[in-house]
Design a protein around this motif. Structure first.
Motif, short mmCIF file in Angstrom:
data_model
loop_
_atom_site.label_atom_id
_atom_site.label_comp_id
_atom_site.label_asym_id
_atom_site.label_seq_id
_atom_site.Cartn_x
_atom_site.Cartn_y
_atom_site.Cartn_z
N VAL A 96 3.95 -21.09 5.35
CA VAL A 96 4.87 -20.59 4.92
C VAL A 96 6.00 -21.29 4.66
O VAL A 96 6.75 -21.79 5.62
N LYS A 97 6.47 -21.94 3.11
CA LYS A 97 7.47 -22.63 3.14
C LYS A 97 8.74 -22.05 2.57
O LYS A 97 8.59 -20.76 2.25
N PRO A 98 9.83 -22.41 3.14
CA PRO A 98 11.10 -21.44 2.71
C PRO A 98 11.39 -21.46 1.02
O PRO A 98 10.96 -22.48 0.63
N ASP A 99 11.75 -20.22 0.72
CA ASP A 99 12.01 -20.10 -0.76
C ASP A 99 13.19 -21.01 -1.15
O ASP A 99 14.04 -21.46 -0.22
N PRO A 100 13.79 -20.82 -2.66
CA PRO A 100 15.06 -21.29 -2.85
C PRO A 100 16.27 -21.03 -2.17
O PRO A 100 17.15 -21.79 -2.04
N ASP A 101 16.19 -19.85 -1.69
CA ASP A 101 17.17 -19.32 -0.78
C ASP A 101 17.17 -19.63 0.65
O ASP A 101 17.93 -19.33 1.40
N GLY A 102 16.05 -20.26 1.16
CA GLY A 102 16.07 -20.83 2.44
C GLY A 102 15.33 -19.65 3.36
O GLY A 102 15.44 -19.82 4.57
N TYR A 103 14.68 -18.86 2.95
CA TYR A 103 14.16 -17.63 3.67
C TYR A 103 12.41 -17.75 3.63
O TYR A 103 11.94 -18.27 2.64
N TYR A 104 11.95 -17.15 4.54
CA TYR A 104 10.56 -17.32 4.96
C TYR A 104 9.93 -15.90 5.05
O TYR A 104 10.31 -15.10 5.37
N SER A 105 8.91 -15.93 4.08
CA SER A 105 8.09 -14.63 3.97
C SER A 105 7.07 -14.49 4.92
O SER A 105 5.64 -14.33 4.69
N CYS A 147 1.00 -1.42 -0.12
CA CYS A 147 -0.12 0.03 0.15
C CYS A 147 0.80 1.23 -0.05
O CYS A 147 0.34 2.38 0.13
N GLY A 148 2.26 0.85 -0.33
CA GLY A 148 3.10 2.26 -0.29
C GLY A 148 3.81 2.67 1.17
O GLY A 148 4.80 3.22 0.93
N ASP A 149 3.41 2.34 2.21
CA ASP A 149 4.31 2.63 3.26
C ASP A 149 4.68 1.54 4.23
O ASP A 149 4.96 1.48 5.31
N ASP A 150 4.77 0.36 3.48
CA ASP A 150 4.91 -1.05 4.20
C ASP A 150 6.22 -1.62 3.25
O ASP A 150 6.29 -1.06 1.99
N VAL A 151 6.67 -2.78 3.61
CA VAL A 151 7.43 -3.55 2.95
C VAL A 151 7.28 -4.81 2.89
O VAL A 151 6.62 -5.23 3.47
N LEU A 152 7.67 -5.56 1.76
CA LEU A 152 7.68 -7.01 1.78
C LEU A 152 8.95 -7.56 1.98
O LEU A 152 10.04 -7.34 1.42
N ALA A 153 8.89 -8.44 3.21
CA ALA A 153 10.19 -8.87 3.70
C ALA A 153 10.06 -10.50 3.75
O ALA A 153 9.10 -11.31 3.91
N ARG A 154 11.34 -11.05 4.01
CA ARG A 154 11.53 -12.38 4.27
C ARG A 154 12.52 -12.61 5.25
O ARG A 154 13.45 -11.60 5.22
N PHE A 155 12.76 -13.72 5.99
CA PHE A 155 13.66 -13.74 7.05
C PHE A 155 14.37 -15.15 7.04
O PHE A 155 13.78 -16.33 6.35
N ASP A 156 15.35 -15.18 7.52
CA ASP A 156 16.23 -16.71 7.63
C ASP A 156 15.57 -17.25 8.85
O ASP A 156 14.83 -16.87 9.59
N GLN A 157 16.00 -18.63 8.88
CA GLN A 157 15.44 -19.53 9.93
C GLN A 157 15.49 -19.25 11.51
O GLN A 157 14.67 -19.08 12.14
N ALA A 158 16.98 -18.82 11.34
CA ALA A 158 17.20 -18.18 12.83
C ALA A 158 16.38 -17.02 13.34
O ALA A 158 15.94 -17.00 14.39
N THR A 159 16.07 -16.04 12.47
CA THR A 159 15.02 -15.12 12.83
C THR A 159 13.77 -15.52 13.10
O THR A 159 13.11 -14.99 14.05
N VAL A 160 13.32 -16.58 12.38
CA VAL A 160 12.00 -17.00 12.59
C VAL A 160 12.00 -17.76 13.80
O VAL A 160 10.83 -17.53 14.61
N GLU A 161 13.05 -18.54 14.24
CA GLU A 161 13.01 -19.08 15.52
C GLU A 161 12.87 -18.06 16.82
O GLU A 161 11.96 -18.16 17.77
N THR A 162 13.73 -17.09 16.56
CA THR A 162 13.64 -15.96 17.37
C THR A 162 12.10 -15.12 17.53
O THR A 162 11.64 -15.03 18.65
N MET A 163 11.75 -15.07 16.55
CA MET A 163 10.10 -14.68 16.36
C MET A 163 9.17 -15.38 17.06
O MET A 163 8.43 -15.00 17.85
N ILE A 164 9.41 -17.02 16.76
CA ILE A 164 8.61 -17.58 17.41
C ILE A 164 8.65 -17.57 19.16
O ILE A 164 7.69 -17.67 19.74
N ALA A 165 9.85 -17.51 19.60
CA ALA A 165 10.35 -17.42 20.99
C ALA A 165 9.56 -16.08 21.62
O ALA A 165 9.13 -16.16 22.65
#
Length: 306
Positions: A250-259, A182-200
């Motif tokens: 959300v499955k990891p993309d070919p680079d191993g990142y999660y959106s 919508c213009g004021d946000d970003v589309l991001a993806r994260f590595d698995q370590a960051t996803v695990e931190t997010m879960i915790a």
């Protein structure tokens, strides 16, 4: 191949409405397609937003009575070129989507695909825009996960992002340069370590038992990793109990990142690194006083003038 992604939970009610109605309205798409009047989804593009709506009568209106209720495609917007979703637009005759097929059509009816997808826990309806697929069974797909969030040629750069949905915690990410929803946000993806931190971090929020600061049902999502797939759940409270409802995978993309959170909640840039959250205030507590400021004093009863 160009595709539009719609949330199945938003499209299926449109389809059920069209089937339940005893009357249906004639639309431009139906007239151009030369199709007979029958229950269908109508694909329009008001204000540049790809939208699916019911052709049933009575018409299902949205919040504003002069706007027909519809399910919006969840697409990207490229600010520099003003492109949204895809440049490949289907011709008008391909924008009439009957829910029940004719007897000579060996494809599964669209309503069957939608209902079966919901029963199996799918989350997305994918509509392919390639004209060559209009009469083929793979024009429509129901998917549990979304395998593209921006075009394949998008450029990615490192950033630190945050969101209301994660209590304003900050996480390192790769963001698609110049793309947003919508213009004021970003589309991001994260590595698995960051996803695990997010879960915790989210688990710690839900584990808070302090009645002054504990979370309300549905205030924050719940994340889980299962066999390499991130599962996004949300709490729903029906008045008697709270249950977890899966809203995306959300499955990891070919680079191993999660959106994580893509097209569910907006991520925004933050200038500060780290993953510490802003302090959460109690819901019944007044505004926080600045450090060093004098506490408010009781002014006493009002003075009567005159």
């Amino acid at each position: 191949m160009s595709r539009f992604w719609f949330r199945l939970t938003e499209v299926l009610p449109m389809a059920e409405h069209a089937l339940a109605c005893s009357q249906h309205r004639i639309t431009t798409a139906q007239t151009i397609a030369g199709q007979r009047l029958r229950p269908a989804l109508i694909w329009t593009r008001p204000w540049g937003q790809e939208t699916l709506s019911s052709n049933g009568v009575p018409i299902w209106y949205g919040r504003y009575h002069d706007v027909v209720h519809g399910a919006l495609a969840h697409t990207w917007w490229h600010q520099a070129t003003n492109r949204r979703g895809t440049d490949e637009q289907p011709p008008p005759e391909h924008r009439f989507l009957p829910l029940q097929q004719r007897h000579r059509d060996d494809r599964s009816p669209l309503i069957t695909l939608l209902r079966e997808g919901a029963r199996r826990g799918r989350h997305w309806l994918v509509v392919n825009t390639d004209p060559a697929l209009v009469d083929r069974s793979d024009r429509f797909e129901v998917r549990a996960d979304r395998d593209d969030i921006v075009p394949a040629d998008a450029r990615w750069r490192q950033a630190v992002v945050t969101a209301d949905a994660v209590a304003h915690r900050r996480y390192p990410a790769l963001v698609a340069d110049g793309y947003s929803t919508c213009g004021d946000d970003v589309l991001a993806r994260f590595d698995q370590a960051t996803v695990e931190t997010m879960i915790a971090d989210l688990d710690a929020l839900h584990a808070d038992t302090n009645p002054q600061t504990d979370t309300m049902p549905g205030e924050y999502p719940v994340l889980r990793l299962h066999r390499g797939t991130a599962i996004v759940l949300w709490q729903q409270d029906d008045g008697t109990r709270t249950r977890l409802v899966e809203i995306d995978r959300v499955k990891p993309d070919p680079d191993g990142y999660y959106s994580i959170g893509a097209y569910h909640w907006p991520w925004t840039y933050t200038d500060e690194a780290g993953s510490r959250a802003q302090p959460r205030r109690a819901r019944n507590r007044g505004p926080r006083r600045r450090r060093g400021a004098s506490p408010p004093t009781n002014p006493g009863p009002p003075t009567v003038q005159g």
